[in-house]
Design an enzyme around this catalytic site. Sequence first.
Site, PDB file in Angstrom:
ATOM      1  N   GLY A 177       0.824  -1.217   0.000  1.00 39.25           N
ATOM      2  CA  GLY A 177       0.000   0.000   0.000  1.00 39.25           C
ATOM      3  C   GLY A 177       0.848   1.253   0.000  1.00 39.25           C
ATOM      4  O   GLY A 177       0.433   2.311   0.490  1.00 39.25           O
ATOM      5  N   ALA A 178       2.054   1.145  -0.591  1.00 39.74           N
ATOM      6  CA  ALA A 178       3.019   2.252  -0.548  1.00 39.74           C
ATOM      7  C   ALA A 178       2.600   3.421  -1.439  1.00 39.74           C
ATOM      8  O   ALA A 178       3.133   4.524  -1.311  1.00 39.74           O
ATOM      9  CB  ALA A 178       4.408   1.748  -0.953  1.00 39.74           C
ATOM     10  N   GLU A 217      13.515   0.188  -3.566  1.00 38.04           N
ATOM     11  CA  GLU A 217      13.081  -0.716  -4.636  1.00 38.04           C
ATOM     12  C   GLU A 217      11.571  -0.606  -4.749  1.00 38.04           C
ATOM     13  O   GLU A 217      10.884  -0.412  -3.741  1.00 38.04           O
ATOM     14  CB  GLU A 217      13.438  -2.168  -4.287  1.00 38.04           C
ATOM     15  CG  GLU A 217      14.916  -2.444  -4.082  1.00 38.04           C
ATOM     16  CD  GLU A 217      15.717  -2.310  -5.369  1.00 38.04           C
ATOM     17  OE1 GLU A 217      15.119  -2.467  -6.454  1.00 38.04           O
ATOM     18  OE2 GLU A 217      16.926  -2.049  -5.271  1.00 38.04           O
ATOM     19  N   ILE A 218      11.068  -0.750  -5.975  1.00 36.85           N
ATOM     20  CA  ILE A 218       9.614  -0.797  -6.147  1.00 36.85           C
ATOM     21  C   ILE A 218       9.250  -2.048  -6.959  1.00 36.85           C
ATOM     22  O   ILE A 218      10.035  -2.509  -7.783  1.00 36.85           O
ATOM     23  CB  ILE A 218       9.042   0.476  -6.829  1.00 36.85           C
ATOM     24  CG1 ILE A 218       9.743   0.749  -8.166  1.00 36.85           C
ATOM     25  CG2 ILE A 218       9.114   1.677  -5.917  1.00 36.85           C
ATOM     26  CD1 ILE A 218       9.082   1.852  -8.979  1.00 36.85           C
ATOM     27  N   SER A 230      -7.537  -1.130  12.116  1.00 40.02           N
ATOM     28  CA  SER A 230      -8.274   0.145  12.134  1.00 40.02           C
ATOM     29  C   SER A 230      -9.060   0.251  13.426  1.00 40.02           C
ATOM     30  O   SER A 230      -9.517  -0.778  13.965  1.00 40.02           O
ATOM     31  CB  SER A 230      -9.246   0.201  10.955  1.00 40.02           C
ATOM     32  OG  SER A 230     -10.119   1.307  11.111  1.00 40.02           O
ATOM     33  N   TYR A 242     -15.569  -4.326   6.226  1.00 39.49           N
ATOM     34  CA  TYR A 242     -14.277  -3.713   6.589  1.00 39.49           C
ATOM     35  C   TYR A 242     -13.949  -3.968   8.066  1.00 39.49           C
ATOM     36  O   TYR A 242     -12.823  -4.349   8.400  1.00 39.49           O
ATOM     37  CB  TYR A 242     -14.360  -2.216   6.290  1.00 39.49           C
ATOM     38  CG  TYR A 242     -13.095  -1.431   6.555  1.00 39.49           C
ATOM     39  CD1 TYR A 242     -12.011  -1.483   5.676  1.00 39.49           C
ATOM     40  CD2 TYR A 242     -12.989  -0.596   7.678  1.00 39.49           C
ATOM     41  CE1 TYR A 242     -10.861  -0.741   5.912  1.00 39.49           C
ATOM     42  CE2 TYR A 242     -11.849   0.144   7.914  1.00 39.49           C
ATOM     43  CZ  TYR A 242     -10.783   0.074   7.027  1.00 39.49           C
ATOM     44  OH  TYR A 242      -9.645   0.813   7.253  1.00 39.49           O
ATOM     45  N   LYS A 267     -10.758  -6.031   9.617  1.00 38.49           N
ATOM     46  CA  LYS A 267      -9.749  -5.388  10.475  1.00 38.49           C
ATOM     47  C   LYS A 267      -9.685  -6.038  11.858  1.00 38.49           C
ATOM     48  O   LYS A 267      -8.617  -6.134  12.455  1.00 38.49           O
ATOM     49  CB  LYS A 267     -10.031  -3.885  10.574  1.00 38.49           C
ATOM     50  CG  LYS A 267      -9.834  -3.134   9.255  1.00 38.49           C
ATOM     51  CD  LYS A 267      -8.395  -3.241   8.763  1.00 38.49           C
ATOM     52  CE  LYS A 267      -8.123  -2.381   7.541  1.00 38.49           C
ATOM     53  NZ  LYS A 267      -6.713  -2.438   7.116  1.00 38.49           N
ATOM     54  N   ILE A 290      -7.593   9.095   9.847  1.00 32.43           N
ATOM     55  CA  ILE A 290      -6.353   9.714   9.365  1.00 32.43           C
ATOM     56  C   ILE A 290      -6.659  10.433   8.050  1.00 32.43           C
ATOM     57  O   ILE A 290      -7.399   9.892   7.211  1.00 32.43           O
ATOM     58  CB  ILE A 290      -5.267   8.616   9.128  1.00 32.43           C
ATOM     59  CG1 ILE A 290      -5.099   7.699  10.359  1.00 32.43           C
ATOM     60  CG2 ILE A 290      -3.935   9.227   8.707  1.00 32.43           C
ATOM     61  CD1 ILE A 290      -4.597   8.347  11.624  1.00 32.43           C
TER      62      ILE A 290
HETATM   63  P1  NAP Z   1      -5.275   4.712   0.604  1.00 33.49           P
HETATM   64  O1  NAP Z   1      -4.613   6.032   0.459  1.00 33.49           O
HETATM   65  O2  NAP Z   1      -6.556   4.448  -0.103  1.00 33.49           O
HETATM   66  O3  NAP Z   1      -4.219   3.575   0.217  1.00 33.49           O
HETATM   67  C1  NAP Z   1      -4.582   2.228   0.103  1.00 33.49           C
HETATM   68  C2  NAP Z   1      -3.385   1.464  -0.408  1.00 33.49           C
HETATM   69  O4  NAP Z   1      -3.749   0.074  -0.533  1.00 33.49           O
HETATM   70  C3  NAP Z   1      -2.919   1.944  -1.765  1.00 33.49           C
HETATM   71  O5  NAP Z   1      -1.522   2.041  -1.797  1.00 33.49           O
HETATM   72  C4  NAP Z   1      -3.379   0.839  -2.694  1.00 33.49           C
HETATM   73  O6  NAP Z   1      -2.482   0.647  -3.776  1.00 33.49           O
HETATM   74  C5  NAP Z   1      -3.284  -0.377  -1.792  1.00 33.49           C
HETATM   75  N1  NAP Z   1      -4.117  -1.442  -2.328  1.00 33.49           N
HETATM   76  C6  NAP Z   1      -5.474  -1.515  -2.363  1.00 33.49           C
HETATM   77  N2  NAP Z   1      -5.864  -2.621  -3.014  1.00 33.49           N
HETATM   78  C7  NAP Z   1      -4.729  -3.253  -3.420  1.00 33.49           C
HETATM   79  C8  NAP Z   1      -4.475  -4.443  -4.140  1.00 33.49           C
HETATM   80  N3  NAP Z   1      -5.470  -5.229  -4.591  1.00 33.49           N
HETATM   81  N4  NAP Z   1      -3.192  -4.793  -4.376  1.00 33.49           N
HETATM   82  C9  NAP Z   1      -2.181  -4.024  -3.923  1.00 33.49           C
HETATM   83  N5  NAP Z   1      -2.358  -2.887  -3.242  1.00 33.49           N
HETATM   84  C10 NAP Z   1      -3.615  -2.507  -2.986  1.00 33.49           C
HETATM   85  O7  NAP Z   1      -5.584   4.383   2.124  1.00 33.49           O
HETATM   86  P2  NAP Z   1      -4.799   4.759   3.463  1.00 33.49           P
HETATM   87  O8  NAP Z   1      -5.658   5.679   4.205  1.00 33.49           O
HETATM   88  O9  NAP Z   1      -3.391   5.117   3.177  1.00 33.49           O
HETATM   89  O10 NAP Z   1      -4.890   3.333   4.212  1.00 33.49           O
HETATM   90  C11 NAP Z   1      -3.770   2.506   4.460  1.00 33.49           C
HETATM   91  C12 NAP Z   1      -4.194   1.431   5.459  1.00 33.49           C
HETATM   92  O11 NAP Z   1      -4.597   2.054   6.675  1.00 33.49           O
HETATM   93  C13 NAP Z   1      -5.389   0.588   4.995  1.00 33.49           C
HETATM   94  O12 NAP Z   1      -5.203  -0.751   5.401  1.00 33.49           O
HETATM   95  C14 NAP Z   1      -6.553   1.185   5.756  1.00 33.49           C
HETATM   96  O13 NAP Z   1      -7.593   0.264   5.953  1.00 33.49           O
HETATM   97  C15 NAP Z   1      -5.872   1.585   7.056  1.00 33.49           C
HETATM   98  N6  NAP Z   1      -6.571   2.633   7.792  1.00 33.49           N
HETATM   99  C16 NAP Z   1      -6.746   3.870   7.272  1.00 33.49           C
HETATM  100  C17 NAP Z   1      -7.408   4.842   8.020  1.00 33.49           C
HETATM  101  C18 NAP Z   1      -7.636   6.234   7.521  1.00 33.49           C
HETATM  102  O14 NAP Z   1      -8.312   6.998   8.236  1.00 33.49           O
HETATM  103  N7  NAP Z   1      -7.115   6.635   6.386  1.00 33.49           N
HETATM  104  C19 NAP Z   1      -7.883   4.519   9.286  1.00 33.49           C
HETATM  105  C20 NAP Z   1      -7.681   3.250   9.780  1.00 33.49           C
HETATM  106  C21 NAP Z   1      -7.011   2.308   9.030  1.00 33.49           C
HETATM  107  P3  NAP Z   1      -2.860   0.961  -5.313  1.00 33.49           P
HETATM  108  O15 NAP Z   1      -3.731   2.179  -5.299  1.00 33.49           O
HETATM  109  O16 NAP Z   1      -1.523   1.176  -5.933  1.00 33.49           O
HETATM  110  O17 NAP Z   1      -3.549  -0.271  -5.772  1.00 33.49           O
END
Ligand code: NAP
Length: 244
Positions: free
Chosen positions: A12-13, A53-54, A138, A151, A155, A184
């Site tokens: 999820g980088a 690396e990516i 989460s 979801y 989690k 976040i």
């Molecule tokens: P985000 O900006 O939507 O990023 C999600 C990441 O997951 C993206 O890098 C996406 O990569 C990757 N991803 C999704 N489906 C994928 C797949 N099939 N294969 C590979 N990669 C995949 O979300 P974020 O807010 O940074 O969230 C990161 C983590 O934190 C998640 O697990 C989320 O549930 C958790 N979280 C977030 C919050 C919040 O408030 N933002 C709160 C609690 C927990 P691509 O787009 O390149 O596919």
Amino acid sequence: MNIEKKNIIVTGASGGIGKSIVKKLHENGAKILATGTNEEKLNKLKNELKDIEILSFDISNHEKIEEFIENATAKLGGNLDCIVNNAGITKDNLTIRMSMVEWSKVIDINLTSTFLMSKFAIKKMLKNKSGKIINISSVVGHTGNVGQANYTASKAGIVAMSKSLAIEYAKKNINVNCVSPGFIGTAMTDKIDDKFKQLIISKIPANRLGSPEDVANAVLFLASSYSDYISGETIHVNGGLYLG
Ligand code: NAP
């Protein structure tokens, strides 16, 4: 923070929190393999940080996860010290309207992929008898949330699964922990409409959304040797919204 030259995979980088985790671990001297499916965003991150690396990979491709871990570890030089399972998705709907596709996609990507990534990472780590698995859960996995049965189940599953892995591999010096972010500021929370977002903020004792860096700081601690005697634990990063 004691992670210099450690080889770390971050999933999820290409997303808000993942990018911040990559930057934090990188600036502390770790060797990073950043993954996601969005090659443009991964390339942008590589151009910015240079010596990472990516490798793009769709983690829903379960049959290929072992091969991915193999290739990613090879790119890092053959050893794997840590994996941060951060990739995740939402497909929200009220329960009576939630389709099987919405349910299964979220469980598949958030929970099953995290299990398989952990499984094959642990296989690598067993060779060195050391390693760190950090899974991103989460706050709503602990509290429940309207429209997020899929979801929240995924989690909460991550937390319970991580405890089982922690017990299984503690003797092998492999720590398995979670970070549970609250709300976040990222693309994921940008989807929430403004009125509801203000309501959420009014319930957060810190009176603000968290930043991706708040989450990255907890990940850094769990990746470092300062957390060596901590396993099966969850660090809550939520401004006091939920006290576990
Ligand atoms: P985000 O900006 O939507 O990023 C999600 C990441 O997951 C993206 O890098 C996406 O990569 C990757 N991803 C999704 N489906 C994928 C797949 N099939 N294969 C590979 N990669 C995949 O979300 P974020 O807010 O940074 O969230 C990161 C983590 O934190 C998640 O697990 C989320 O549930 C958790 N979280 C977030 C919050 C919040 O408030 N933002 C709160 C609690 C927990 P691509 O787009 O390149 O596919």
